[in-house]
Design an enzyme around this catalytic site. Sequence first.
Site, short mmCIF file in Angstrom:
data_model
loop_
_atom_site.label_atom_id
_atom_site.label_comp_id
_atom_site.label_asym_id
_atom_site.label_seq_id
_atom_site.Cartn_x
_atom_site.Cartn_y
_atom_site.Cartn_z
N ASP A 86 -6.90 -6.03 0.32
CA ASP A 86 -7.09 -6.02 1.76
C ASP A 86 -8.09 -4.96 2.20
O ASP A 86 -8.25 -3.92 1.56
CB ASP A 86 -5.76 -5.81 2.49
CG ASP A 86 -4.99 -4.61 1.94
OD1 ASP A 86 -4.75 -4.60 0.72
OD2 ASP A 86 -4.64 -3.71 2.71
N GLU A 156 -2.19 -3.00 1.05
CA GLU A 156 -2.10 -1.56 0.83
C GLU A 156 -2.44 -0.79 2.10
O GLU A 156 -1.86 0.27 2.36
CB GLU A 156 -3.05 -1.13 -0.30
CG GLU A 156 -2.93 0.34 -0.71
CD GLU A 156 -3.83 1.27 0.09
OE1 GLU A 156 -3.64 2.50 -0.03
OE2 GLU A 156 -4.72 0.80 0.82
#
Length: 428
Positions: A86, A156
């Site tokens: 991400d 994350e």
Amino acid sequence: MSAEITKILDRIESSKEDLAELMLRLGNTYGPFGQEAATAAEVHDWYGANGMQSDFVEIIEGRACTVGRIAGDGTGKSLIYNAHLDTEASGKDFETLMDAPDPNIVGARREGDRIFGHTVQNDRGCMAMQMIAGRAIVESGVQLKGDLLLKSAAGETGAAPVDEYQGLRYDGKGFGTTYLVDHGYRADYAVIAETTDFAASWIQCGAAYYKITLRGKNMYTPRLLRGETLAEQPNAIVRAASVVELIEKWAVEFEAARTRQTDCGMMRPKAQVGAIRGGIPWRPNRSSTYAALYVDVRTLPGESVESVTKSISAAVRATGLEVEVDLIMAKAGYEAPRESIAPLLDEIEVAHRHVRGVEMPEYAEDAVVGMWRDTNVYNRVGIPSLTFGPSRGKAAVQGTGFIELDDFIDGAKIYALTALSICGDMRP
């Protein structure tokens, strides 16, 4: 140095173009936070095309992880390399709530031996680096003793479900890595593949998110009565403006009181107001009955989130206003015990010295130590973990900086040598 190790390092040295191509491929795959499956599929396909085993691990629709596996014979220590899929928010929310689309956020480009773009800087450049290192080991034919796992994890970066943004789509800070650890993807050690300018940090801050709500009255502009005090001010947005100023003052004092020197560098647990809501944009002729502030507070490892909540609550209530303070996320920070992390750190130091010809930096940048990273997931469950990787520039140039391919080739060599030492008892 053995012929096997020399062959692996030579393979990595000759892979600069492959590394650049992989960085651009991953960096230009649209897969922002909450929609990581597309990038996970690209990683999975790359492993398959390069004769490597991998698992595509779907968590919910649109959110997935990929885990490459280089199997050992079961007689040695195992190691995880962990990068995240991400990036910052992209798409509708970013365009309407933050700014126009920024090429540094949503894509990657190459100029000579430099790769530009936030998607590569955080964190698909390090992901590509660990993939290239793993491929070199596989292609060498070396049999490891312990497993090497190459994780590409979803979720994350920071996020928390709140208001209408509900469900696992908005869960961050260890979302994918926690899922993988809970479902058996474990090892003796873990390295979080992030940019650290070749320093190591096994201590990371925690994070707490707060929603602070203020109420007001609906008053038509020509009939507005402001009142003589802040408490009499009917507009919740005006009340919120005073609270923002107070939180900024509190954040400076909070940081100063908790700043401390660690074995990894200076830890500065910062805080800021990151979002605000209130009123009806297309109907500003009415004072707002509602305003909400959304605050990110970084915490020290082991610090009580309850004490932080009491501190920020007392600060905002010092205005005399009625406020609602809601904790919407709390993820603790952790410190790996020095004796548990020492074997891994020692091998990285040896590899760094061999590849770059100098000692590793003694301390990481303040911002590196002050971040929440997936090290916290592993250290929480007793898997000694640290973060280590090449440079992407300082925080002040985030989004406009670049990475050097040569640095990431060096990083891939260090990762390969560390894996060979930990998982294969093979040292340069």
